[in-house]
Scaffold this motif. Sequence first.
Motif, mmCIF file in Angstrom:
data_model
loop_
_atom_site.group_PDB
_atom_site.id
_atom_site.type_symbol
_atom_site.label_atom_id
_atom_site.label_comp_id
_atom_site.label_asym_id
_atom_site.label_seq_id
_atom_site.Cartn_x
_atom_site.Cartn_y
_atom_site.Cartn_z
ATOM 1 N N THR A 18 11.687 61.380 -5.140
ATOM 2 C CA THR A 18 12.404 61.873 -6.320
ATOM 3 C C THR A 18 12.753 63.353 -6.222
ATOM 4 N N ASP A 19 12.398 64.000 -5.125
ATOM 5 C CA ASP A 19 12.714 65.413 -4.941
ATOM 6 C C ASP A 19 14.222 65.559 -4.727
ATOM 7 N N SER A 20 14.903 66.190 -5.692
ATOM 8 C CA SER A 20 16.362 66.267 -5.622
ATOM 9 C C SER A 20 16.834 67.101 -4.433
ATOM 10 N N SER A 21 16.077 68.112 -4.044
ATOM 11 C CA SER A 21 16.459 68.931 -2.891
ATOM 12 C C SER A 21 16.488 68.079 -1.632
ATOM 13 N N TYR A 22 15.459 67.283 -1.466
ATOM 14 C CA TYR A 22 15.370 66.412 -0.297
ATOM 15 C C TYR A 22 16.495 65.381 -0.318
ATOM 16 N N THR A 23 16.784 64.829 -1.478
ATOM 17 C CA THR A 23 17.843 63.827 -1.610
ATOM 18 C C THR A 23 19.202 64.423 -1.268
ATOM 19 N N ASP A 52 17.947 74.826 -7.079
ATOM 20 C CA ASP A 52 16.666 74.212 -6.720
ATOM 21 C C ASP A 52 15.591 75.236 -6.362
#
Length: 157
Positions: A18-23, A52
């Motif tokens: 759920t980490d938006s940076s990773y996504t 982020d």
Amino acid sequence: AAASLTQLPHLVVMTVGTDSSYTKALTYLMNRGKGFCMLEEALLVRELVEVDGLKQVEVASLLEHHKSWVHRRLDLTRSLAPEIVEDLKLNLLPPGSASSLARLPKQNQSDWSEAIRTHRLSSPEVRGLVDLWCKAKDPAHRKYLLEFPKQALQVLK
């Protein structure tokens, strides 16, 4: 089931956290073979740093690039006036013209945007004209470049 609905022979599925940076980074990495323009990369970098809260070194690692690559893209977005970024996103300006426009003072960029659209200038033409504009010190010469860009380029040939 999803593959049959889309009529594909197979479908690769990947579960991400759920980490938006990773996504965001994963989306970039999985699609970079299709080619991103420099502005798209720059906007992603800006998002990862300014929204982020990642450090430039972290972004470099995440996007599999050198920290200087991240720094150059971040500088690009910070050097462009917001209305120029919008014009570029909407393809109102030719691809590849962002780095040339970023060399200009922000207060002059909207004049250039208008001239580029009015005279239908290509990216190489923009680059050449910006080079001339940066070398010109006389305001009359700079004005001529904006008002008669095609003629100015013909003089150089």
